[in-house]
Scaffold this motif. Sequence first.
Motif, short mmCIF file in Angstrom:
data_model
loop_
_atom_site.label_atom_id
_atom_site.label_comp_id
_atom_site.label_asym_id
_atom_site.label_seq_id
_atom_site.Cartn_x
_atom_site.Cartn_y
_atom_site.Cartn_z
N CYS A 170 -2.04 -3.28 3.52
CA CYS A 170 -2.58 -1.93 3.67
C CYS A 170 -3.50 -1.58 2.49
O CYS A 170 -4.37 -2.37 2.12
CB CYS A 170 -1.40 -0.95 3.78
N THR A 171 -3.30 -0.43 1.86
CA THR A 171 -4.19 -0.02 0.77
C THR A 171 -3.90 -0.74 -0.55
O THR A 171 -4.52 -0.44 -1.56
CB THR A 171 -4.08 1.51 0.55
N THR B 158 -7.92 -3.88 5.38
CA THR B 158 -6.89 -2.92 4.96
C THR B 158 -6.52 -2.07 6.18
O THR B 158 -6.96 -2.36 7.30
CB THR B 158 -7.40 -2.05 3.79
N THR C 223 -5.53 -10.62 2.34
CA THR C 223 -5.40 -9.18 2.52
C THR C 223 -4.99 -8.90 3.97
O THR C 223 -5.37 -9.64 4.88
CB THR C 223 -6.72 -8.44 2.23
N GLY D 273 0.83 -1.20 0.00
CA GLY D 273 0.00 0.00 0.00
C GLY D 273 0.86 1.25 0.00
O GLY D 273 2.05 1.21 -0.25
#
Length: 322
Positions: A228-229, A247, A278, A198
């Motif tokens: 993360c993102t 996230t 994720t 991310g």
Amino acid sequence: MPKFVPFACVVATLLLVQAGDAFGDDAQVVLKGLDAVSLLEGREQRGEEKYSSTEGRFRYLFADAEHKARFDEAPGRFAAQGDKCTVMPKVPANPDLFLVHEGKLFLFGSPRCLASFKADPAAYFKPKKNVAVLVYEGMELLDFAGPAEVFSAAGGGRAFEVFAVAASPGPVKSLGFAFTPHYTFSDCPKADVLVLPGGATRIPLADPAVVDWVKEKSGEAEVVVSVCTGALLLAKAGLLDGLEATTHKASLEALREAAPKTVVKEGVRFVDNGKVVTSAGVSAGIDASLHVVERLLGPEGAARTAEYMEYRRGPETGGDSR
């Protein structure tokens, strides 16, 4: 008037001599002085100093001139397989910790490494899996470095081939650090594991070539890990539909908007859907990566990787709270 040599100079001289002694005629005797040729023929014979040859940082002793000649003619056949530990290739080998396996001599850095190899030698000759880590301008540094360290260290450095991939060649900057990716989208090898860090994901999200590449590589990968993102890239590629995901806590709403068909979970370190894993923010990428290592190499493989990294896993991430 007496002359005094500064202590530092004496130490420096000794260090230089010791460093020089590691090679040439004064190289370190290996295999407890046993004849390497005899060992590979199933016998233990002590070698003699008058019949010796140096290969790398080790000196091999032989029982007679014939064995020395055979060694000198084909050192690659009779010498140990390198001077690093077979199990932990970043660790120098102990010249007296050795094992004969399928007609070759292997060295180890510790008794534990030797025992691990004896328990399952085949595990150390398996082909490496490729781990492709996407890099882009403004990515979060630990999102990249955490998983890269985990997969690089796993299996004693023998389980995975880790490389960075960018949309184009040239240095990529992250938090003021710049480094050059190994590959671009056009020449990237097959990815068995794909890692999506991310950070400033608005940059890759605005590039259709990045989204298309993520979709393509995800299709061929065994496991896809977002940090993360990086989950927003999976959402943009339509790869989170019908799944659960997480996230960084500051981007949960953004993920809900980007992936309306996804159950977005908060308060967890990572979510494993099977192929797609994720993770939450920054350091959570280490937990997710160790989880993937545990899936691919087993609990002991993950535990050893975490131990090497001196990383403490909590009970919710496959470790304990000690």
